[in-house]
Every structure is written in structure tokens, then in C-alpha cells.
Design a protein around this motif. Structure first.
Motif, short mmCIF file in Angstrom:
data_model
loop_
_atom_site.label_atom_id
_atom_site.label_comp_id
_atom_site.label_asym_id
_atom_site.label_seq_id
_atom_site.Cartn_x
_atom_site.Cartn_y
_atom_site.Cartn_z
N ASN A 147 0.85 -0.99 -0.11
CA ASN A 147 -0.06 0.00 -0.01
C ASN A 147 0.83 1.30 0.03
OD1 ASN A 147 -1.62 2.38 0.89
ND2 ASN A 147 -3.04 0.85 1.52
N LYS A 148 0.87 2.06 -1.09
CA LYS A 148 1.73 3.09 -1.21
C LYS A 148 1.56 4.01 -0.15
CE LYS A 148 2.97 2.36 -6.25
NZ LYS A 148 2.90 2.98 -7.54
N ILE A 149 0.28 4.40 0.08
CA ILE A 149 0.09 5.42 0.95
C ILE A 149 0.63 4.83 2.38
CG2 ILE A 149 -1.91 6.55 2.19
CD1 ILE A 149 -3.44 6.55 -0.29
N LYS A 150 0.31 3.65 2.83
CA LYS A 150 0.68 3.09 4.17
C LYS A 150 2.09 3.17 4.29
CE LYS A 150 0.64 -0.96 7.01
NZ LYS A 150 0.17 -2.35 6.92
N ASP A 151 3.08 3.13 3.19
CA ASP A 151 4.50 2.73 3.05
C ASP A 151 5.00 4.28 3.28
OD1 ASP A 151 4.35 0.07 2.79
OD2 ASP A 151 4.72 0.23 0.50
N PHE A 152 4.26 5.20 2.60
CA PHE A 152 4.64 6.40 2.64
C PHE A 152 4.67 7.16 3.97
CE2 PHE A 152 3.89 11.41 2.45
CZ PHE A 152 4.94 11.66 2.06
N PHE A 153 3.44 6.81 4.62
CA PHE A 153 3.19 7.32 5.96
C PHE A 153 4.39 6.53 6.93
CE2 PHE A 153 1.35 6.55 10.16
CZ PHE A 153 1.14 7.91 10.50
N LEU A 154 4.64 5.34 6.72
CA LEU A 154 5.61 4.46 7.74
C LEU A 154 6.98 5.16 7.45
CD1 LEU A 154 4.61 0.92 7.48
CD2 LEU A 154 4.34 2.65 9.35
N LEU A 155 7.39 5.40 6.30
CA LEU A 155 8.79 6.10 5.82
C LEU A 155 8.79 7.70 6.45
CD1 LEU A 155 11.26 5.40 4.54
CD2 LEU A 155 10.25 6.62 2.36
N PHE A 156 7.89 8.38 6.40
CA PHE A 156 7.73 9.78 6.89
C PHE A 156 7.89 9.54 8.54
CE2 PHE A 156 5.58 13.01 8.89
CZ PHE A 156 5.92 14.04 8.24
N VAL A 157 7.28 8.63 9.07
CA VAL A 157 7.46 8.76 10.35
C VAL A 157 8.87 8.18 11.07
CG1 VAL A 157 6.66 7.40 12.50
CG2 VAL A 157 5.18 8.08 11.00
N LEU A 158 9.34 7.16 10.06
CA LEU A 158 10.70 6.75 10.40
C LEU A 158 11.86 7.68 10.10
CD1 LEU A 158 12.63 4.29 11.01
CD2 LEU A 158 12.76 4.10 8.51
N ILE A 159 11.42 8.63 9.36
CA ILE A 159 12.55 9.70 8.97
C ILE A 159 12.34 10.85 10.14
CG2 ILE A 159 13.16 11.56 7.41
CD1 ILE A 159 12.60 9.73 5.01
N PHE A 160 11.04 11.09 10.35
CA PHE A 160 10.74 12.25 11.35
C PHE A 160 11.34 11.91 12.64
CE2 PHE A 160 8.28 14.17 14.69
CZ PHE A 160 8.35 15.42 14.34
N VAL A 161 11.04 10.62 13.05
CA VAL A 161 11.76 10.03 14.37
C VAL A 161 13.04 10.07 14.34
CG1 VAL A 161 11.51 8.34 15.91
CG2 VAL A 161 9.43 8.83 14.82
N SER A 162 13.48 9.63 13.43
CA SER A 162 15.32 9.57 13.46
C SER A 162 15.69 10.98 13.29
CB SER A 162 15.57 8.88 11.93
OG SER A 162 15.04 7.62 12.06
N LEU A 163 15.12 11.80 12.62
CA LEU A 163 15.63 13.12 12.49
C LEU A 163 15.65 13.93 14.16
CD1 LEU A 163 14.90 14.68 8.98
CD2 LEU A 163 17.16 13.73 9.73
N ALA A 164 14.44 13.63 14.45
CA ALA A 164 14.13 14.22 15.94
C ALA A 164 15.19 13.65 16.87
CB ALA A 164 12.65 13.92 16.40
N GLY A 165 15.41 12.31 16.74
CA GLY A 165 16.38 11.74 17.68
C GLY A 165 17.66 12.20 17.45
#
Length: 225
Positions: A163-181
């Protein structure tokens, strides 16, 4: 042949496949290569063996599905189970080398940024060695985890309708959490260790010198080629 030479040979031989067989084989290749636990040398030898088998079958007018079956994921899993594991020491060295390259680039960017900002406002240029080393460790752990999760995601998506929308959301969360960390976790560390002024120039100098040495080592020993 070592793993790097096998990869070059594989790239050359794949050009002889039909479009359908190439698409089929490319999925096998991605699925096997993204399994980080197996020996890279053994994995590349297996891929060449599978490719030769497919080329021979293609010459006889057969398709990849006739040779390897319809359930290719299970077929690949069985092949992977038979491969020896990559030695921990070798994996740690390779990952450490890549992280050191990334750290050098980040040090150069950070150094240039600090120097530029310092010319526009009176910002602190003090670097504490202890704090800097802990920060590097935090960033290295986060990036290693990101790379591991990303490779796992690629491997799972090869033979799965995604699911491209789900994959995009998960990727966005991963990048956001990683950068915040990477940005906020180091701020929780109190300054400690030897203090060095002119931190921007220090980051720039150390980053550039380390990157030059790493590039020389890579060209001499072909660590990532």
C-alpha cells in the motif's frame, strides 16, 4: 572471484535475459541481497549459479517460473537457509566504515554551517570532546537501525502487494523520528570532556581529513566497490 567481481559479472550476464526473465530474476536478486545476515560472498555465488541456470533454460525456450516455480519467495527462503552467515567481525567492519564516511560528511556540513553562522551572529564555537563522541554514537545507532529497517522493508515488499500510502506514512514517521532523535537526544547530554574552541573549523578539518583517508583506503582495498 570475490563478491565485488561476482556483482560485476552478474550485471553483465543479466543483459542477456529476456524482459520477463530479467524482472523475475531481479526480484530474486533484491530479496537475497537485502538479507544482511548471510555471507555476501556466498550470496553472490548463489545468484550467479541461479543466473547461469536461468540463461541455460532460456536458451531452451523456458521461462523463469518454469525453472524456479511460482512461489519464488519460499524458493529464495530455502536457498537463504543454506547460506552461511556473514561473520560478525566482517559485518561490523563494513558498517563501521560506512558510518565513518557518513560521520565525516556530517562533520564537514556541520563545520561549514557553524563557521557561516558565526559570521552573522555571536554563536558559541566551543566543542566538548566527550559530548561530541556520545553524539556520534547516538547518530551511528539511529542510522544503523534505519538502514536495517529499510533493507527489511525492501525485502518484504519484493513479493508483497504494498500500500503506497501506508508505506509513505511509515517512511515519513521513520525519517521524522530519526531526525528528531539525532537533533534532540544529543541536547540532553551535558557538556563534558576536553573543551576545544573554534569548533566549526575543528569539525571541518577533522571531517575532511577523515574523508580523504577513507577514500584512499577504499580505492586501495575496494571495501565498498
Amino acid at each position: 572471484m570475490n563478491a565485488k567481481e561476482l556483482i560485476k559479472l552478474n550485471n553483465k550476464k543479466r543483459k542477456g535475459l529476456t524482459k520477463e526473465n530479467e524482472e523475475y530474476y531481479d526480484k530474486m536478486l533484491v530479496y537475497i541481497r537485502t538479507n544482511v545476515s548471510v555471507s555476501e560472498q556466498q550470496a553472490e555465488e548463489l545468484l550467479i549459479e541461479l543466473l547461469d541456470h536461468l540463461i541455460d533454460a532460456q536458451a531452451e525456450g523456458k521461462g523463469a517460473a518454469e525453472i524456479f516455480g511460482e512461489n519464488i519467495k519460499n524458493y529464495c527462503d530455502e536457498m537463504i537457509k543454506q547460506l552461511p552467515k556473514e561473520p560478525l567481525k566482517s559485518t561490523a567492519f563494513f558498517i563501521g566504515f560506512l558510518l565513518l564516511q557518513l560521520a565525516s560528511l556530517m562533520a564537514i556540513v556541520s563545520g561549514i554551517g557553524d563557521i557561516v553562522v558565526h559570521y552573522f551572529k555571536d554563536s558559541s564555537q566551543t566543542v566538548y570532546v566527550g559530548t561530541a563522541l556520545i553524539t556520534l554514537g547516538i547518530v551511528a545507532v539511529i542510522i544503523s537501525l534505519d538502514v536495517f529497517l529499510f533493507l527489511k522493508w525492501i525485502q518484504k515488499s519484493v513479493y508483497k502487494i504494498t500500500n503506497k500510502i501506508k508505506d509513505f506514512f511509515l517512511l515519513f514517521v521513520l525519517i521524522f523520528v530519526s531526525l528528531a532523535g539525532m537533533v534532540f537526544l544529543p541536547k540532553l547530554i551535558p557538556p563534558f570532556g576536553y573543551a576545544i574552541e573554534a569548533g566549526g573549523f575543528l569539525y571541518l578539518t577533522v571531517g575532511a581529513a577523515t574523508l580523504i583517508v577513507l577514500k584512499w583506503l577504499n580505492s586501495k582495498y575496494q571495501i565498498t566497490k
